[in-house]
Write a protein that holds these residues in place. Structure first.
Motif, PDB file in Angstrom:
ATOM      1  N   GLY A 434       0.815  -1.212   0.000  1.00 40.71           N
ATOM      2  CA  GLY A 434       0.000   0.000   0.000  1.00 40.71           C
ATOM      3  C   GLY A 434       0.843   1.253   0.000  1.00 40.71           C
ATOM      4  O   GLY A 434       1.997   1.252  -0.456  1.00 40.71           O
ATOM      5  N   ASN A 435       0.282   2.318   0.546  1.00 41.95           N
ATOM      6  CA  ASN A 435       0.977   3.612   0.545  1.00 41.95           C
ATOM      7  C   ASN A 435       2.076   3.706   1.585  1.00 41.95           C
ATOM      8  O   ASN A 435       2.911   4.603   1.541  1.00 41.95           O
ATOM      9  N   GLY A 436       2.071   2.795   2.576  1.00 44.96           N
ATOM     10  CA  GLY A 436       3.044   2.901   3.653  1.00 44.96           C
ATOM     11  C   GLY A 436       2.648   3.980   4.645  1.00 44.96           C
ATOM     12  O   GLY A 436       1.581   4.595   4.541  1.00 44.96           O
ATOM     13  N   MET A 437       3.523   4.232   5.601  1.00 46.78           N
ATOM     14  CA  MET A 437       3.229   5.202   6.660  1.00 46.78           C
ATOM     15  C   MET A 437       4.424   6.109   6.888  1.00 46.78           C
ATOM     16  O   MET A 437       5.567   5.733   6.644  1.00 46.78           O
ATOM     17  N   THR A 438       4.122   7.294   7.415  1.00 46.55           N
ATOM     18  CA  THR A 438       5.182   8.210   7.826  1.00 46.55           C
ATOM     19  C   THR A 438       5.718   7.778   9.192  1.00 46.55           C
ATOM     20  O   THR A 438       5.109   6.950   9.887  1.00 46.55           O
ATOM     21  N   LYS A 439       6.829   8.360   9.578  1.00 43.67           N
ATOM     22  CA  LYS A 439       7.411   8.046  10.879  1.00 43.67           C
ATOM     23  C   LYS A 439       6.468   8.441  12.008  1.00 43.67           C
ATOM     24  O   LYS A 439       6.337   7.725  13.013  1.00 43.67           O
ATOM     25  N   THR A 440       5.774   9.565  11.850  1.00 43.70           N
ATOM     26  CA  THR A 440       4.815  10.014  12.870  1.00 43.70           C
ATOM     27  C   THR A 440       3.660   9.036  13.001  1.00 43.70           C
ATOM     28  O   THR A 440       3.231   8.703  14.115  1.00 43.70           O
ATOM     29  N   GLN A 441       3.158   8.549  11.881  1.00 44.57           N
ATOM     30  CA  GLN A 441       2.066   7.578  11.920  1.00 44.57           C
ATOM     31  C   GLN A 441       2.498   6.269  12.576  1.00 44.57           C
ATOM     32  O   GLN A 441       1.737   5.675  13.343  1.00 44.57           O
ATOM     33  N   ARG A 442       3.718   5.827  12.282  1.00 48.20           N
ATOM     34  CA  ARG A 442       4.204   4.571  12.874  1.00 48.20           C
ATOM     35  C   ARG A 442       4.262   4.652  14.396  1.00 48.20           C
ATOM     36  O   ARG A 442       4.063   3.660  15.082  1.00 48.20           O
TER      37      ARG A 442
END
Length: 497
Positions: A434-442
């Motif tokens: 998918g789109n993956g996640m940002t560091k903040t989202q992780r």
């Protein structure tokens, strides 16, 4: 300089021991302390011995005045010699114990006697090098000094070589990237500390005990002190020492930081959920009462369709829509409550095949046409509650498919369920493109009530629920994600054999 950097290593290892009380932390702390003891003993011995160049003085003591203060420090030869013996002998012992602790070679891991046998030699040599005993057995046998020194040096070298070989083999055996990265921190630290140790471990305690014995004391010991070093050799010594110290300190600092951050995140997460639990319980209670009252009103409105002055069909349409919405909200309330309340977990041996089949059966109820790539060792058994653990995997697969859809990759979407055997763990990986996640989202995805999706349909409890289920199975969960590429969730469970 070496003393300062070694003290930093000791403080970092003590911090690890305070944060994570385990056998690994104890060995690491012992390793740092023994290195500091040896360096302190050798530094005092060199200062008292004298006859060293100005370059070496600056390298070891910063200035001649500090060297002279150490030279006249009140300590007996017996105390100084045994200080060297303690650090010199205990360092390889803690090193080999750490290597045996990390190794996954079945023969070494299951055979407790090997660890006990590795303890025998250090204990014996600490007895032999006790000042009174050592002096009594070597007083009339000068040749015995050389024999003890040579045997000790060979065995200590053998300990170090064996430990390094085990660590190197273990590093090569690790296949998962994040496991290899974590292990590399401690491996670099151990290799760096061993490099510092190797610069000084040839200093035999017997040389200190027989300080005034020319035949033995002045012809053995640390190599670069026997002759006046050239500028090139001196620079090489400084570079090697500084690199080893910095690598060791940075590695152990990062390793300590990761342990502290994990514990801190755990505490913060628990506090957030404790706060959310109270608010959610009150919210559920009040909302359920309001929705039940609304349901009564809707029924009364439903009776109005018999009034000829009203548009019966339109009124009925509204009533049905409101009834459906009310039922959906009540269902959401029950779902939220089921996440908040404590569930019983019954852990029994179950195969990965059963877990995968149960998970996929549930997944295909929602996405009947989506194919999940499954690559699990079907015969591998884990200790798990089949229903709850499958529910956790189901949540991860649903999130993976939602990520693929959100990225617009339904045609070439890749959702996978993969198993790995990694050291002490059976690892289950749920992977998507998918789109993956940002560091903040992780950092936030496992928090209760956090969701990056439509909040009207997602309460943000799914991944928190997954995390709680994994914890109840004595496991842990990790996530790796790259924006635009996809995400991988790893569930690490203790191996069941």
């Amino acid at each position: 300089m070496l003393i300062i950097l070694t003290c930093c290593l000791v403080m970092a290892s003590i911090l690890i021991l305070c944060v994570k009380r385990s056998k690994e932390s104890f060995y690491l702390c012992g390793l740092s302390l023994s290195l500091m003891l040896e360096i302190c003993g050798v530094m005092i011995f060199i200062a008292k011995k004298g006859g060293i160049s100005q370059e070496v003085v600056q390298f070891l003591y910063f200035s001649r005045s500090i060297q002279q203060k150490v030279q006249y420090f009140l300590i007996t030869f017996n105390q100084m010699g045994y200080l060297v013996a303690l650090g010199r002998i205990l360092f390889p012992y803690f090193l080999i114990q750490l290597a045996l602790h990390y190794t996954m070679i079945p023969f070494l891991r299951k055979n407790v006697r090997i660890s006990r046998m590795a303890t025998a030699f250090p204990v014996l040599m600490l007895i032999v090098y006790w000042p009174g005993i050592y002096r009594s057995i070597t007083e009339h046998y000068l040749q015995l000094q050389k024999i003890i020194a040579d045997v000790t040096l060979v065995v200590l070298t053998l300990y170090m070589v064996t430990a390094m070989a085990l660590l190197f083999y273990e590093y090569l055996s690790i296949s998962m990237r994040f496991c290899k990265r974590q292990f590399s921190l401690i491996a670099i630290c151990l290799v760096s500390m061993t490099g510092i140790y190797c610069l000084y471990y040839q200093q035999d305690p017997g040389q200190v005990y027989h300080f005034y014995s020319y035949t033995y004391a002045w012809n053995r010991g640390i190599g670069y002190l026997q002759v006046n070093p050239s500028f090139g050799s001196y620079v090489m010594l400084v570079v090697i020492s500084v690199i080893c110290c910095i690598l060791g300190f940075v590695s152990i600092f990062r390793y300590t930081q990761e342990n502290i951050m994990e514990n801190r995140e755990e505490v913060v997460m628990e506090r957030k959920f404790d706060t959310a639990r109270v608010g959610a319980s009150m919210f559920v209670h009040s909302m359920k009462n309001q929705l039940l009252s609304s349901k009564v009103i809707f029924k009364r409105i439903d009776q109005l369709y018999e009034n000829p002055e009203l548009d019966k069909d339109k009124l009925k349409e509204y009533v049905d829509a409101l009834e459906d919405l009310n039922g959906a909200l009540l269902g959401r309330m029950e779902e939220l409550y089921s996440f908040v309340k404590t569930n019983s977990i019954y852990i029994v041996p179950v195969t990965l095949k059963d877990i995968a089949e149960c998970t996929l059966e549930r997944f295909h109820e929602k996405y009947p046409d989506v194919q999940v790539h499954v690559d699990v060792n079907e015969e591998t058994e884990i200790l798990a509650d089949k229903i709850h653990f499958s529910e956790a995997l189901y949540n991860l697969l649903i999130n993976a498919q939602d990520a693929v859809v959100a990225a617009g990759r339904e045609q070439d979407g890749q959702v996978s369920l993969i198993s790995h055997n990694e050291r002490l763990y059976t690892v289950l990986e749920v992977k998507d493109n998918g789109n993956g996640m940002t560091k903040t989202q992780r950092k936030k995805i496992f928090e209760p009530f956090y969701s990056s999706k439509n909040s009207n349909f997602n309460w943000g409890m799914g991944l928190y629920y997954v995390r709680e289920i994994v914890k109840s199975h004595l496991g842990s969960i990790r996530v790796e994600s790259k924006e635009g590429v996809g995400s991988s969730f790893f569930i690490l469970l203790p191996k069941y054999q």
